[in-house]
Design an enzyme around this catalytic site. Structure first.
Site, PDB file in Angstrom:
ATOM      1  N   ALA B  60       0.882  -1.175   0.000  1.00 44.37           N
ATOM      2  CA  ALA B  60       0.000   0.000   0.000  1.00 44.37           C
ATOM      3  C   ALA B  60       0.915   1.219   0.000  1.00 44.37           C
ATOM      4  CB  ALA B  60      -0.923  -0.013   1.211  1.00 44.37           C
ATOM      5  N   LEU B  63       0.755   5.370  -4.417  1.00 47.96           N
ATOM      6  CA  LEU B  63       1.131   6.138  -5.609  1.00 47.96           C
ATOM      7  C   LEU B  63       2.172   7.216  -5.323  1.00 47.96           C
ATOM      8  CD1 LEU B  63      -2.336   6.601  -7.409  1.00 47.96           C
ATOM      9  CD2 LEU B  63      -0.611   4.848  -7.828  1.00 47.96           C
ATOM     10  N   CYS B 120      -5.573   1.054  -9.072  1.00 46.47           N
ATOM     11  CA  CYS B 120      -4.774   1.069  -7.851  1.00 46.47           C
ATOM     12  C   CYS B 120      -5.683   0.946  -6.644  1.00 46.47           C
ATOM     13  CB  CYS B 120      -3.952   2.349  -7.731  1.00 46.47           C
ATOM     14  SG  CYS B 120      -3.041   2.414  -6.170  1.00 46.47           S
ATOM     15  N   THR B 184      -3.167  -5.509  -8.795  1.00 45.37           N
ATOM     16  CA  THR B 184      -3.188  -6.341  -7.587  1.00 45.37           C
ATOM     17  C   THR B 184      -4.612  -6.543  -7.065  1.00 45.37           C
ATOM     18  OG1 THR B 184      -2.891  -4.381  -6.228  1.00 45.37           O
ATOM     19  CG2 THR B 184      -0.906  -5.588  -6.853  1.00 45.37           C
ATOM     20  N   GLY B 208       2.528 -11.137  -6.540  1.00 41.78           N
ATOM     21  CA  GLY B 208       3.455 -12.255  -6.375  1.00 41.78           C
ATOM     22  C   GLY B 208       2.877 -13.557  -6.895  1.00 41.78           C
ATOM     23  N   GLY B 260       6.846  -8.058 -12.296  1.00 45.12           N
ATOM     24  CA  GLY B 260       6.673  -7.087 -11.222  1.00 45.12           C
ATOM     25  C   GLY B 260       7.388  -7.481  -9.953  1.00 45.12           C
TER      26      GLY B 260
END
Lengths: 308, 300
Positions: B60, B63, B120, B184, B208, B260
């Site tokens: 988290a 941005l 996001c 995500t 992940g 990523g």
């Protein structure tokens, strides 16, 4: 990134281990720097290159998923010492078992290979105009102070170590048998890791089971009281629990002594990209602070700039 | 648009490229995707911002970025040195923010595309709220379509929806040149001893290897139901760590893949993945990556 071979992985005390890694080469390092250690074996990976496949086994591209007890991310661990031999480099890391990654690490054996990313981070600055240093380490914050003791000894600066732990059984150091730590907190050559660099040490325990009974900042303050040296010729370095570092920083602020802290943060990459290990650092611009990254801007920050 | 190879970075995991310069030669990539850029700089969320979970992590960050002006002045010159097509991930709290950044990027030669971050999960306003409602996806994509002339327009889809083909279709119908998926998953970890969320933001985005199978499924769905017929390429991402992970995405229908979270562990994995794909193609006598895309054998 480097592949290191485990030379030894020895229990030091309750939950703490000394890991010695040998590498054919490693870039120059300085006290205060850290590495990102992969706390799982380098991939049990079936190579994608056909040339690498054994003749008697068919290609197998479906890899086993990560077992659930393995750490996915690397773990940032500070260097406790470094030795350069003719044909290899040895890195010493002292870690405390505190979760998935370090619990796995406790099981590695001599001869095992580990992936090491580093060296990372800035370092403790060595102040030419400050020939006397106090090294204040708490718990697993003690190890980087050992490397710093070596660095200070190399430039001929005097240093005194102040170590604090919860209880004698969690002291990640080697007591010298005929030289028990003093209960009044006076530094003596009682800890092998510091004594080897001619650095006396005080030991404080929360439960009074060894050395001084109480917080490590108390023997530090007593020692400062006895120094006749101008405060501007003194520097205090510290690494450990935040509450301890805050107390050390406050003591130094009151006495106008420069204080440098090595901070700890959760981090994913250690290379400055994931932006997770932020520290609030004082700045002139609005709103008076900005986020700095513990991994690339730190981990060492001047105590006067850290906003807790 | 043609790339030298199908590998890209996933936004937010590679900063502005210079961070990794000591660790890997990013010119091995087919394209570089930047961290999100907003009109003004953002400091991001409070610490802690990440926590590892089994086979993945939550983040988290919020941005955090240098803002448009500093990006153009300080980061673009460094990105130019890469010699790669640059895709800039663009974020904001209102449509005008996206438009402002995308418009400015029309004048930057090295930038070849804009990736709309409408997914996001870690900011209070904007981001994901644009990305979960097909009508809003269409509206923001349409607004950006008018601005993006030189630059290709990529819409990055959120997986936090019931049916990802609806948002994919909205983006395609509003003029997206390409889709990237997935961002995500909104997720949460709790410190049971303290009885508090681990992250300062309470929730974070799960990434992940843990999310890869879901991402592969979503790419396959979007490819077969929306993108193939519309001839819109997909950039597949979500938990790619090894070459075979990337191959899964290509077979599911992605034309390119982005790496990523795995970069945090080993930035050099891009070399292994690229070489692994090349070797796979040789071994299967497949001439081009394009011939692999969506080439899934479905008969029994």
């Amino acid at each position: 990134m480097f592949l290191a071979e485990v030379v030894a992985n020895t229990p030091l005390c309750g939950r703490h281990y000394l890991l010695r890694l040998a590498l054919p080469q490693f870039p120059p390092t300085a006290a205060g720097q850290f590495v990102q250690l992969q706390c799982r074996y380098p991939q049990p990976q079936v190579s994608m290159r056909e040339a690498d496949w054994p003749a008697d086994r068919p290609p197998r591209l479906n890899q086993p998923e990560l077992a659930d007890h393995e750490a996915f991310l690397r773990r940032p661990l500070s260097l406790a010492d470094r030795h350069d031999a003719g044909d290899h480099v040895e890195l010493e890391i002292i870690y405390r078992v505190s979760g998935t990654g370090t619990a796995w690490l406790a099981g590695v054996q001599p001869g095992d290979r580990l992936s090491v990313l580093g060296p990372l981070g800035n370092a403790f600055p060595i102040r030419a105009d400050k020939p006397l240093a106090a090294l204040v380490g708490g718990g697993v914050g003690i190890p980087p102070m050992i490397y710093l003791a070596r660095a200070l000894a190399a430039v001929g600066h005097a240093a005194i170590a102040f170590t604090g732990v919860r209880s004698a059984e969690f002291l990640p150091g080697t007591l010298i048998s005929d030289m028990p730590p003093r209960s009044d907190g006076t530094p003596t050559f009682c800890l092998g890791e510091f004594a080897r660099y001619a650095v006396p040490a005080a030991v404080a325990t929360d439960d009074g089971s060894l050395g001084f009974s109480g917080l490590v900042v108390q023997p530090l303050e007593r020692w400062l009281d006895r120094q006749r040296i101008d405060p501007s010729r003194l520097v205090v370095y510290s690494c450990g629990p935040e509450k301890m570092m805050q107390a050390v920083a406050e003591l130094c602020r009151r006495r106008d002594i420069e204080c440098l802290l090595s901070l700890e943060r959760h981090m994913a990459c250690g290379m400055g990209t994931c932006q997770s290990c932020v520290v609030k650092i004082r700045s002139d611009a609005e709103p008076g602070w900005s986020f700095k990254l513990c991994c690339t801007d730190g981990p060492v920050f001047n105590a006067r700039d850290v906003l807790w | 648009m043609k790339l030298a190879n199908p590998l890209m970075t996933a936004s937010g995991t590679c900063g502005y490229a210079s961070e990794y310069s000591d660790f890997v030669d990013l010119r091995q990539l087919g394209a570089f995707v930047t961290k999100s850029i907003t009109p003004a700089p953002r400091t991001g969320n409070e610490y802690p911002r990440i926590i590892e979970t089994r086979a993945g992590m939550l983040n988290a960050i919020g941005l955090a970025n240098v803002g448009l002006e500093a990006f153009l002045k300080d980061k673009v010159p460094l990105l130019r040195e890469l010699g790669l097509p640059i895709f800039v991930n663009v974020a904001g709290v209102k449509v005008e923010d996206y438009v402002q950044v995308a418009a400015a990027l029309e004048d930057v030669d090295v930038v070849r595309g804009v990736e709309l971050n409408i997914s996001c999960p870690n900011v209070k306003a904007g981001g994901i709220q644009f990305g979960t409602d097909p009508a809003q996806v269409g509206a923001i994509t349409g607004a950006l379509r008018k601005v993006c002339r030189k630059n290709i327009l990529i819409v990055k889809l959120s997986p936090n929806v019931t049916d990802i083909t609806t948002t994919a279709r909205a983006a395609v119908e509003a003029g997206a040149d390409a889709l990237s998926l997935i961002n995500t998953f909104t997720a949460m970890a709790i410190d049971v001893e303290r009885r508090r969320p681990v992250l300062a933001n309470a929730t974070g985005g799960l990434s992940g290897p843990a999310i890869r199978p879901i991402a592969v499924r979503m790419v396959h769905q979007v490819y077969t139901q929306v993108a193939r017929a519309a001839n819109v390429p997909i950039i597949g991402l979500g938990g790619i760590q090894y070459a075979q992970d990337a191959l899964e995405f290509l077979l599911a229908g992605a034309s390119a893949v982005a790496i990523g979270t795995a970069l945090f562990v080993d930035p050099r994995c891009i070399v292994d993945i690229r070489d692994g794909i090349a070797d796979y193609l040789r071994r299967h006598l497949i001439a081009r990556v394009r011939d692999l895309v969506g080439n899934l054998q479905t008969d029994a």
